[in-house]
Design an enzyme around this catalytic site. Structure first.
Site, mmCIF file in Angstrom:
data_model
loop_
_atom_site.group_PDB
_atom_site.id
_atom_site.type_symbol
_atom_site.label_atom_id
_atom_site.label_comp_id
_atom_site.label_asym_id
_atom_site.label_seq_id
_atom_site.Cartn_x
_atom_site.Cartn_y
_atom_site.Cartn_z
ATOM 1 C CB CYS A 86 -20.543 -5.968 -43.136
ATOM 2 S SG CYS A 86 -18.859 -6.347 -43.611
ATOM 3 C CG HIS A 89 -20.427 -6.227 -48.266
ATOM 4 N ND1 HIS A 89 -19.366 -5.518 -48.773
ATOM 5 C CD2 HIS A 89 -19.969 -6.777 -47.100
ATOM 6 C CE1 HIS A 89 -18.324 -5.620 -47.953
ATOM 7 N NE2 HIS A 89 -18.664 -6.371 -46.929
HETATM 8 C C1 11C Z 1 -15.122 -7.675 -45.222
HETATM 9 N N1 11C Z 1 -17.004 -8.514 -43.955
HETATM 10 O O1 11C Z 1 -15.915 -7.249 -46.073
HETATM 11 C C2 11C Z 1 -15.607 -8.122 -43.877
HETATM 12 C C3 11C Z 1 -15.335 -7.040 -42.878
HETATM 13 O O2 11C Z 1 -16.019 -9.946 -39.188
HETATM 14 O O3 11C Z 1 -16.606 -7.904 -38.907
HETATM 15 C C4 11C Z 1 -15.909 -7.295 -41.494
HETATM 16 C C5 11C Z 1 -15.223 -8.417 -40.757
HETATM 17 C C6 11C Z 1 -15.989 -8.773 -39.529
HETATM 18 O O4 11C Z 1 -13.918 -7.740 -45.420
#
Ligand code: 11C
Length: 354
Positions: free
Chosen positions: A130, A260
């Site tokens: 993400c 995000h």
């Molecule tokens: C987080 N991006 O915000 C991560 C979650 O490799 O799909 C997703 C982790 C992934 O902690």
């Protein structure tokens, strides 16, 4: 009467958003939708597009007759089950990290490399992390016009990236400090959490999130890098098709529930102006330009959460660096960052089976 779609992980955080997306679509190309989860959630009833569906327990037979199987489950479950779905004839679209860097598995963001969905020798297509995804529509559009050579990013990641446990922890920490005058001496936030019975060891985060920012996401990899920072580097290179792209990322967790954000410093082969960049963003349907700082207009997670697009603002030319742009992006990490992109890949596959 249309291909069969399966959703594995239907009751998880991303699976729940996936069902919202399915319910929100004006029309869908599927003749049947199957919901699949662990044995613990099997039997649960969930309404999808007006029809009450019973969640099935994950087993090889549930993939029989399935054309596209979307996986929103942890890495180890995908690693085991996506190949089983593929063996049974489905195309597995996997949102975990299990296959992203496999050279025989395309890593797809439809706005950037939709053509790659046809090159899937293992019958598996991967969905990016993400954090990478939150900037890819914007960065990909600029790359097409100006030729990207370097990317330096800092992320501001929401707690739902760590799943339901992350969200519950932030809310619990907020309750623990509510009405208290803390955040004024070193350690007083930690003390307030301890006093409220919240131990740090029980948290999915390595430090308090409330009234704080934590420069860490993921697990420790070589030379002090986090898994999340390496994913941003490796996945950006693969999606954009630039194996030598120079990337440096610092991933930071902030007390935001969902969405995000990233501060991006992008370097290009060709000269680029803010006006040209604005035109590129305006022409990209999945990007919304929110860039009028004089009027206090820029993207913030609280203003864009729940939305599908990538929101871009604060577009500037770096004063001391040629051919560069600095900008800020926000993207809902559960929608475009996870469920929506996976679903867009599934929809791109549907005509093959119609
Ligand atoms: C987080 N991006 O915000 C991560 C979650 O490799 O799909 C997703 C982790 C992934 O902690």
């Amino acid at each position: 009467n249309g291909p069969v779609l399966a959703l594995v992980g239907a009751t998880g955080a991303v699976g729940t958003v996936m069902i919202d997306i399915l319910n929100g679509r004006e029309s869908v190309p599927w003749g049947e939708i199957r919901l699949i989860a662990s044995a613990r959630s099997a039997g649960k009833k969930i309404t999808v597009r007006g029809e009450e569906l019973t969640v099935l327990a994950l087993a090889p037979e549930v993939f029989d007759g399935v054309h596209v199987a979307m996986f929103d489950v942890p890495d180890e479950i995908s690693a085991q089950w996506a190949p089983i779905a593929a063996e049974r004839g489905a195309v597995a679209v996997d949102n975990s990290g299990a296959f992203r860097m496999d050279p025989e598995v395309p890593l797809v963001v439809p706005e950037v490399n939709a053509d790659k969905v046809r090159q899937r020798p293992r019958g598996i297509i991967a969905n990016p992390n993400c954090t990478t995804l939150s900037m890819m529509a914007a960065v990909g559009a600029l790359h097409r016009e100006f030729g990207l050579t370097e990317l330096v990013v800092a992320s501001y990641q929401a707690v739902s990236g760590a799943g339901v446990a992350g969200v519950e922890r932030l809310y619990a920490e907020l309750s623990a400090v509510a009405g208290k005058q803390v955040g004024v001496t070193a350690g007083d936030v930690r003390a307030a959490l301890t006093e409220a019975g919240l131990s740090q060891e029980d948290s999915p985060f390595p430090a308090p999130l409330v009234l704080n920012v934590v420069p860490w996401a993921g697990s420790l990899k070589q030379d002090g890098w986090s898994s999340e920072e390496l994913k941003v580097r490796n996945e950006s290179r693969k999606i954009l098709g630039i194996p030598g792209l120079k990337v440096s990322a610092t991933c930071v967790r902030v007390p935001v529930v969902t969405t995000h954000s990233l501060a991006v410093h992008a370097v290009f082969e060709r000269e680029v102006t803010v006006e040209q960049a604005h035109k590129v963003f305006a022409a990209q349907p999945s990007v919304v330009l929110v860039d009028d700082p004089a009027a206090g207009v820029f993207p913030t997670p609280a203003d864009v959460v729940g939305g599908d697009p990538t929101y871009v603002g604060r577009v500037r030319q770096a004063l001391d660096f040629p051919n560069t742009l600095d900008f800020f992006v926000c993207g809902d990490n559960l929608r475009k960052g996870a469920a929506l992109n996976t679903y867009e890949i599934a929809e791109a596959l549907a005509p093959e089976f119609s």
